[in-house]
Design a protein around this motif. Structure first.
Motif, PDB file in Angstrom:
ATOM      1  N   VAL A  72     -21.323  -0.926  34.788  1.00  0.00           N
ATOM      2  CA  VAL A  72     -20.500   0.481  34.718  1.00  0.00           C
ATOM      3  C   VAL A  72     -21.632   1.372  33.998  1.00  0.00           C
ATOM      4  N   TYR A  73     -21.804   2.288  34.505  1.00  0.00           N
ATOM      5  CA  TYR A  73     -22.700   3.468  34.269  1.00  0.00           C
ATOM      6  C   TYR A  73     -21.991   4.899  34.429  1.00  0.00           C
ATOM      7  N   GLN A  74     -20.798   5.089  34.803  1.00  0.00           N
ATOM      8  CA  GLN A  74     -20.032   6.095  34.876  1.00  0.00           C
ATOM      9  C   GLN A  74     -20.064   7.173  33.710  1.00  0.00           C
ATOM     10  N   THR A  75     -19.831   8.428  33.912  1.00  0.00           N
ATOM     11  CA  THR A  75     -20.152   9.311  32.754  1.00  0.00           C
ATOM     12  C   THR A  75     -19.099   9.160  31.815  1.00  0.00           C
ATOM     13  N   ALA A  76     -17.928   8.833  32.062  1.00  0.00           N
ATOM     14  CA  ALA A  76     -16.856   8.355  31.070  1.00  0.00           C
ATOM     15  C   ALA A  76     -17.337   7.282  30.053  1.00  0.00           C
ATOM     16  N   ALA A  77     -17.927   6.358  30.481  1.00  0.00           N
ATOM     17  CA  ALA A  77     -18.644   5.246  29.715  1.00  0.00           C
ATOM     18  C   ALA A  77     -19.722   5.857  28.688  1.00  0.00           C
ATOM     19  N   LEU A  78     -20.555   6.768  29.586  1.00  0.00           N
ATOM     20  CA  LEU A  78     -21.733   7.501  28.736  1.00  0.00           C
ATOM     21  C   LEU A  78     -21.210   8.187  27.580  1.00  0.00           C
ATOM     22  N   GLY A  79     -19.952   8.852  27.875  1.00  0.00           N
ATOM     23  CA  GLY A  79     -19.334   9.550  26.806  1.00  0.00           C
ATOM     24  C   GLY A  79     -18.892   8.838  25.831  1.00  0.00           C
ATOM     25  N   ARG A  80     -18.220   7.897  25.928  1.00  0.00           N
ATOM     26  CA  ARG A  80     -17.867   6.955  24.798  1.00  0.00           C
ATOM     27  C   ARG A  80     -18.934   6.185  24.122  1.00  0.00           C
ATOM     28  N   ASP A  81     -20.040   6.177  24.881  1.00  0.00           N
ATOM     29  CA  ASP A  81     -21.189   5.603  24.154  1.00  0.00           C
ATOM     30  C   ASP A  81     -21.588   6.491  23.084  1.00  0.00           C
ATOM     31  N   VAL A  82     -21.652   7.699  23.382  1.00  0.00           N
ATOM     32  CA  VAL A  82     -22.103   9.118  22.575  1.00  0.00           C
ATOM     33  C   VAL A  82     -21.217   9.056  21.235  1.00  0.00           C
ATOM     34  N   LEU A  83     -19.862   8.988  21.634  1.00  0.00           N
ATOM     35  CA  LEU A  83     -18.784   8.817  20.563  1.00  0.00           C
ATOM     36  C   LEU A  83     -18.963   7.733  19.681  1.00  0.00           C
ATOM     37  N   GLY A  84     -19.274   6.622  20.274  1.00  0.00           N
ATOM     38  CA  GLY A  84     -19.586   5.231  19.374  1.00  0.00           C
ATOM     39  C   GLY A  84     -20.796   5.457  18.602  1.00  0.00           C
ATOM     40  N   LEU A  85     -21.884   6.048  18.993  1.00  0.00           N
ATOM     41  CA  LEU A  85     -22.974   6.194  18.237  1.00  0.00           C
ATOM     42  C   LEU A  85     -22.644   7.254  17.296  1.00  0.00           C
ATOM     43  N   ILE A 204     -30.598   3.011  38.569  1.00  0.00           N
ATOM     44  CA  ILE A 204     -30.299   3.262  39.755  1.00  0.00           C
ATOM     45  C   ILE A 204     -28.577   3.057  39.819  1.00  0.00           C
ATOM     46  N   GLY A 205     -28.206   2.340  38.849  1.00  0.00           N
ATOM     47  CA  GLY A 205     -26.649   2.173  38.819  1.00  0.00           C
ATOM     48  C   GLY A 205     -25.929   3.397  38.241  1.00  0.00           C
ATOM     49  N   TYR A 206     -26.494   4.226  37.628  1.00  0.00           N
ATOM     50  CA  TYR A 206     -25.973   5.494  37.274  1.00  0.00           C
ATOM     51  C   TYR A 206     -25.847   6.250  38.515  1.00  0.00           C
ATOM     52  N   TYR A 207     -26.429   6.399  39.445  1.00  0.00           N
ATOM     53  CA  TYR A 207     -26.152   6.835  40.498  1.00  0.00           C
ATOM     54  C   TYR A 207     -25.216   6.325  41.486  1.00  0.00           C
ATOM     55  N   ARG A 208     -25.168   5.087  41.682  1.00  0.00           N
ATOM     56  CA  ARG A 208     -24.205   4.429  42.245  1.00  0.00           C
ATOM     57  C   ARG A 208     -22.767   4.477  41.927  1.00  0.00           C
ATOM     58  N   SER A 209     -22.856   4.465  40.372  1.00  0.00           N
ATOM     59  CA  SER A 209     -21.411   4.586  39.893  1.00  0.00           C
ATOM     60  C   SER A 209     -20.881   6.140  40.190  1.00  0.00           C
ATOM     61  N   LEU A 211     -21.504   8.105  42.758  1.00  0.00           N
ATOM     62  CA  LEU A 211     -20.846   8.330  43.973  1.00  0.00           C
ATOM     63  C   LEU A 211     -20.060   7.173  44.651  1.00  0.00           C
ATOM     64  N   ASN A 212     -19.720   6.383  44.207  1.00  0.00           N
ATOM     65  CA  ASN A 212     -19.125   4.899  44.567  1.00  0.00           C
ATOM     66  C   ASN A 212     -17.946   4.909  43.564  1.00  0.00           C
ATOM     67  N   PRO A 213     -16.685   5.160  43.664  1.00  0.00           N
ATOM     68  CA  PRO A 213     -15.533   4.955  42.663  1.00  0.00           C
ATOM     69  C   PRO A 213     -15.429   3.311  42.442  1.00  0.00           C
ATOM     70  N   ALA A 214     -15.813   2.567  43.473  1.00  0.00           N
ATOM     71  CA  ALA A 214     -15.470   1.252  43.473  1.00  0.00           C
ATOM     72  C   ALA A 214     -16.231   0.488  42.291  1.00  0.00           C
ATOM     73  N   LEU A 215     -17.290   1.237  41.768  1.00  0.00           N
ATOM     74  CA  LEU A 215     -18.307   0.795  40.612  1.00  0.00           C
ATOM     75  C   LEU A 215     -17.884   1.476  39.390  1.00  0.00           C
ATOM     76  N   GLN A 216     -16.797   1.907  39.306  1.00  0.00           N
ATOM     77  CA  GLN A 216     -16.095   2.526  37.899  1.00  0.00           C
ATOM     78  C   GLN A 216     -15.271   1.799  37.703  1.00  0.00           C
ATOM     79  N   ASP A 217     -15.053   1.761  36.310  1.00  0.00           N
ATOM     80  CA  ASP A 217     -14.016   1.204  35.474  1.00  0.00           C
ATOM     81  C   ASP A 217     -12.785   1.664  35.545  1.00  0.00           C
TER      82      ASP A 217
END
Length: 293
Positions: A72-85, A204-209, A211-217
């Motif tokens: 999972v590399y979608q922006t929501a996960a990245l945002g949660r990473d930032v808040l966790g940091l 590359i997974g960032y870009y696949r997440s 453009l492909n909702p199936a790769l999102q959590d």
């Protein structure tokens, strides 16, 4: 002068490795693609001297930080990473966040999902708002600039990108910053990072997440739906290179409507996509001015 040290931080279920210097209020610096935490090498020391604890993590999947077990590399996960940091490093306090490229996307996401934990944001090279969201379907010019995103959806990407000492990455840098004659010292750390096991697949997974909702959590669906649509409720500085050939300057028009707490936009003349590396003094001065330093 504070030395730069390497630290490890547990956040959002992952272990991050980060570069750290200085003492004071937390200032997170988030890199994009193709890049790594060392992209802020010109800004970290001046920001530390200005009184900040500057921390530049390697983003999820960029070794030595951990990759997502679930891909999972979608922006929501990245945002949660930032808040966790921020939670891990600021002990319940707040932070200023400076993001470039994908780091900018992570910064916007964090500001939407946790505005109470962010004082201010600085973003570069990727704007926020509806123009960006519609560009991939409505702007032929941006579609041409973003061809690599569509190429990354294919299995050819993992084979093509590493060939000839990552010539693909070198050519992206040349295309995106056409007026910048970067040195080998600038790009060598990026090639080193992308060459580590699993990093290219994650990048590359960032870009696949994206453009492909199936790769999102599915558990992040509600968070994901908010990002890009809701306004950012913290003061912001936005930097964009006048010669950026990755993301068109026109996509940053009307951004201020999405920033009710205030937005300062700066066009960096003579710079392409990697403004913090191409015009380090100008970018640092703009950031310090925005931070009141």
């Amino acid at each position: 002068m504070s030395e730069t040290r390497t630290i490890e931080v547990a956040a959002n279920g992952l272990r991050f490795t980060a570069l750290e210097t200085g003492e004071g209020p937390l200032l997170l610096c988030l890199h994009g693609f193709p890049d790594d935490a060392r992209t802020f090498k010109h800004q970290m020391a001046p920001l530390a001297r200005a009184g900040f604890r500057v921390v530049a993590p390697f983003m999820r999947g960029y070794a030595p930080s951990e990759a997502s077990d679930s891909g999972v590399y979608q922006t929501a996960a990245l945002g949660r990473d930032v808040l966790g940091l921020i939670d891990a490093l600021a002990a319940g306090g707040k932070a200023t966040v400076f993001g470039h490229d994908w780091g900018a996307m992570a910064t916007y996401a964090a500001a939407i999902l946790g505005p109470d934990r962010i004082d201010r944001i600085i973003t570069a090279a990727v704007p926020y708002g509806p123009r960006l969201a519609t560009a991939f379907t409505q702007s032929y010019t941006q579609q041409k600039r973003s061809w690599y995103m569509f190429f990354f959806q294919t299995p050819l990407a993992e084979m093509a990108v590493p060939l000839n000492d990552f010539a693909f990455i070198r050519n992206l840098w040349k295309d995106w910053s056409p007026t910048w004659h970067f040195a080998e010292d600038d790009i060598a750390p990026v090639i080193e990072t992308l060459g580590k096991p699993g990093v290219l697949e994650a990048a590359i997974g960032y870009y696949r997440s994206m453009l492909n909702p199936a790769l999102q959590d599915p558990a992040l669906l509600n968070d994901q739906m908010r990002i890009g649509l809701e306004p950012v409720e913290v003061p912001a500085l936005y930097l964009h290179g006048a010669d950026d050939n990755c993301v068109g300057l026109e996509l940053a028009e009307d951004m201020e409507t999405m920033f009710p707490a205030g937005l300062t936009s700066v066009i960096v003349d003579g710079a392409g996509h990697f403004v913090q590396l191409e015009k380090p003094q100008q970018v640092t001065e703009q950031v310090l001015r925005f931070l009141g330093k």
